[in-house]
Design an enzyme around this catalytic site. Structure first.
Site, PDB file in Angstrom:
ATOM      1  N   VAL A   1      10.762  -7.191   9.487  1.00 25.81           N
ATOM      2  CA  VAL A   1      12.163  -6.452   9.681  1.00 25.81           C
ATOM      3  C   VAL A   1      11.616  -5.365  10.807  1.00 25.81           C
ATOM      4  O   VAL A   1      10.479  -5.032  10.784  1.00 25.81           O
ATOM      5  CB  VAL A   1      12.429  -5.569   8.415  1.00 25.81           C
ATOM      6  CG1 VAL A   1      13.347  -4.760   8.692  1.00 25.81           C
ATOM      7  CG2 VAL A   1      12.568  -6.553   7.321  1.00 25.81           C
TER       8      VAL A   1
ATOM      9  N   ARG B   1       2.204   2.461   9.503  1.00 28.70           N
ATOM     10  CA  ARG B   1       1.531   3.220  10.639  1.00 28.70           C
ATOM     11  C   ARG B   1       2.045   3.561  11.860  1.00 28.70           C
ATOM     12  O   ARG B   1       1.592   4.464  12.604  1.00 28.70           O
ATOM     13  CB  ARG B   1       0.134   2.232  11.140  1.00 28.70           C
ATOM     14  CG  ARG B   1      -0.693   1.984  10.025  1.00 28.70           C
ATOM     15  CD  ARG B   1      -1.921   1.297  10.410  1.00 28.70           C
ATOM     16  NE  ARG B   1      -3.171   1.434   9.556  1.00 28.70           N
ATOM     17  CZ  ARG B   1      -3.572   0.572   8.924  1.00 28.70           C
ATOM     18  NH1 ARG B   1      -2.815  -0.683   8.616  1.00 28.70           N
ATOM     19  NH2 ARG B   1      -4.470   0.487   7.944  1.00 28.70           N
TER      20      ARG B   1
ATOM     21  N   ASP C   1       2.482  -9.795   8.998  1.00 26.22           N
ATOM     22  CA  ASP C   1       0.960 -10.025   8.829  1.00 26.22           C
ATOM     23  C   ASP C   1       0.649 -11.255   8.837  1.00 26.22           C
ATOM     24  O   ASP C   1       0.323 -11.886   7.622  1.00 26.22           O
ATOM     25  CB  ASP C   1       0.515  -8.937   7.553  1.00 26.22           C
ATOM     26  CG  ASP C   1       0.745  -7.554   7.806  1.00 26.22           C
ATOM     27  OD1 ASP C   1      -0.145  -6.938   8.287  1.00 26.22           O
ATOM     28  OD2 ASP C   1       1.902  -7.131   7.453  1.00 26.22           O
TER      29      ASP C   1
ATOM     30  N   LEU D   1       6.777   3.138   1.546  1.00 27.75           N
ATOM     31  CA  LEU D   1       7.467   1.960   1.667  1.00 27.75           C
ATOM     32  C   LEU D   1       8.653   2.262   2.723  1.00 27.75           C
ATOM     33  O   LEU D   1       9.182   3.230   2.762  1.00 27.75           O
ATOM     34  CB  LEU D   1       8.216   1.585   0.264  1.00 27.75           C
ATOM     35  CG  LEU D   1       7.269   1.236  -0.914  1.00 27.75           C
ATOM     36  CD1 LEU D   1       7.989   0.948  -2.180  1.00 27.75           C
ATOM     37  CD2 LEU D   1       6.130   0.320  -0.307  1.00 27.75           C
ATOM     38  N   HIS D   2       9.055   1.117   3.393  1.00 28.03           N
ATOM     39  CA  HIS D   2       9.958   1.199   4.356  1.00 28.03           C
ATOM     40  C   HIS D   2      10.836  -0.022   4.349  1.00 28.03           C
ATOM     41  O   HIS D   2      10.548  -0.761   3.525  1.00 28.03           O
ATOM     42  CB  HIS D   2       9.541   1.328   5.667  1.00 28.03           C
ATOM     43  CG  HIS D   2       8.506   0.235   6.141  1.00 28.03           C
ATOM     44  ND1 HIS D   2       8.616  -1.130   6.165  1.00 28.03           N
ATOM     45  CD2 HIS D   2       6.976   0.437   6.262  1.00 28.03           C
ATOM     46  CE1 HIS D   2       7.653  -1.538   6.399  1.00 28.03           C
ATOM     47  NE2 HIS D   2       6.402  -0.814   6.553  1.00 28.03           N
TER      48      HIS D   2
ATOM     49  N   MET E   1       0.801  -1.173  -0.013  1.00 27.22           N
ATOM     50  CA  MET E   1       0.105  -0.013   0.079  1.00 27.22           C
ATOM     51  C   MET E   1       0.863   1.221   0.128  1.00 27.22           C
ATOM     52  O   MET E   1       0.327   2.411   0.386  1.00 27.22           O
ATOM     53  CB  MET E   1      -0.981  -0.087   1.283  1.00 27.22           C
ATOM     54  CG  MET E   1      -1.941  -1.300   1.227  1.00 27.22           C
ATOM     55  SD  MET E   1      -3.522  -0.727   2.085  1.00 27.22           S
ATOM     56  CE  MET E   1      -2.793  -0.743   3.753  1.00 27.22           C
ATOM     57  N   GLY E   2       2.219   1.042  -0.384  1.00 25.32           N
ATOM     58  CA  GLY E   2       3.040   2.162  -0.472  1.00 25.32           C
ATOM     59  C   GLY E   2       3.548   2.736   0.992  1.00 25.32           C
ATOM     60  O   GLY E   2       3.555   1.768   1.956  1.00 25.32           O
TER      61      GLY E   2
ATOM     62  N   HIS F   1       9.130  -3.561   3.536  1.00 27.60           N
ATOM     63  CA  HIS F   1       8.673  -3.749   2.131  1.00 27.60           C
ATOM     64  C   HIS F   1      10.022  -3.993   1.112  1.00 27.60           C
ATOM     65  O   HIS F   1       9.974  -4.916   0.344  1.00 27.60           O
ATOM     66  CB  HIS F   1       8.222  -2.216   1.458  1.00 27.60           C
ATOM     67  CG  HIS F   1       6.766  -1.958   2.196  1.00 27.60           C
ATOM     68  ND1 HIS F   1       6.654  -0.817   3.006  1.00 27.60           N
ATOM     69  CD2 HIS F   1       5.793  -2.694   2.244  1.00 27.60           C
ATOM     70  CE1 HIS F   1       5.528  -0.847   3.486  1.00 27.60           C
ATOM     71  NE2 HIS F   1       4.808  -1.897   3.154  1.00 27.60           N
TER      72      HIS F   1
END
Ligand code: AMP
Length: 281
Positions: A176, A187, A150, A33-34, A30-31, A37
């Site tokens: 991570v 979030r 998740d 990004l960290h 969902m973008g 991702h």
């Protein structure tokens, strides 16, 4: 790097890669990004010559009172990051492209989707399954990559892909974390400085519980109680949504902790709802 905004564009890019004999990997996101991702993208790059990343904040998976409108969007940085990590194509459709006419078909794995996060986010996993099934059909990857943070989502998507015979493999990559143990999440940006200080207590509680289970296999209820006590001391600003000990395949609660178990929890800090889990073998 191809930036595809339409289904037609991403399909053409993937078709060209496949006709050149390339294995295609997909990393749905969902973008915002960290490093979490990017670890999925790097894993995909190691296995697939052609990696596509989808960036789509999927309205179907947000409840009416949730954070759809304010979900962080950092598209320029995301595109630069994808480029730096060797992504071949970014698929970033708008809502009109994905749901041009209202989607009447809903894909659900009802039993796995109603427990844990599904209990406090009704409809969430139906939204996830529906968009992931659409992405699988649009991109048609050989391998799709998801994060163990998740865990419930990975169990549900594996089941959906198996049940519906999607011709692809699902790869699950480790969570991570920040240096203090907090699982990286888009979030986390919602946390105040004080909440951010308390948030590593989630991981500490999980690790402590895993050690306890490995040492003496106490009843699940006792472990849950220990976690809740730890959180109330170390993260008084958090409100526990759930702490559960479940069977990792069925996600159903267990009473004994003598087999493989998953400890999963969700805690709300103001408007941020954080989740984490640990698998105990
Ligand atoms: P999201 O953008 O939050 O929908 O996440 C997209 C994918 O990245 C999902 O498969 C997540 O499980 C995965 N992901 C998110 N955070 C992490 C993390 N800290 N470590 C590993 N994977 C993650």
């Amino acid at each position: 790097m191809i930036v595809a905004r339409t289904i037609q564009e991403i399909r053409a890019a993937v078709a060209a890669a496949k006709s050149a004999g390339h294995v295609v990997g997909l990393v749905p996101t969902m973008g915002a990004l960290h490093a979490g991702h990017y670890s999925l993208i790097d894993a995909a790059r190691r296995q697939c010559p052609f990696v596509a990343v989808s960036i789509f904040v999927n309205p179907l998976q947000f409840g009416p009172a949730e954070d759809l409108a304010r979900y962080p969007r950092t598209i320029e940085a995301d595109l630069a990051g994808c480029m730096a990590h060797g992504v071949a194509a970014v698929f970033m459709p708008d809502v009109q492209e994905m749901y041009g006419r209202p989607c009447r078909t809903v894909i659900e794995v009802p039993d796995l989707g109603r427990m844990l996060c599904g209990a406090s986010r009704p409809g969430h996993f139906a939204g996830v399954c529906t968009v992931v099934a659409k992405l699988f059909n649009i991109v048609q990857p050989d391998v799709a990559y998801f994060g163990a943070k998740d865990f419930q989502q990975t169990a549900i998507i594996r089941r959906m892909a198996d049940d519906l015979n999607f011709p692809l493999a699902i790869a699950v990559c480790p969570t991570v974390r920040e240096p203090d143990g907090l699982a990286m999440s888009s979030r986390n940006a919602y946390l105040t400085a004080q909440q951010r200080k308390q948030a590593p207590a989630l991981r500490q509680a999980l690790v402590m519980a895993a050690v306890l289970i490995t040492a003496c296999r106490p009843p699940a209820g006792m472990v849950v109680e220990t976690i809740i006590q730890h959180l109330s001391k170390r993260a008084p600003g958090g409100v526990v949504d759930y702490v559960e000990i479940v069977d990792p395949r069925e996600l159903s609660p267990v009473e004994k902790t003598d087999g493989n178990v998953l400890i999963a929890l969700a805690v709300r800090f103001g408007r941020a709802r954080l989740i984490d889990n640990i698998l105990v073998d």
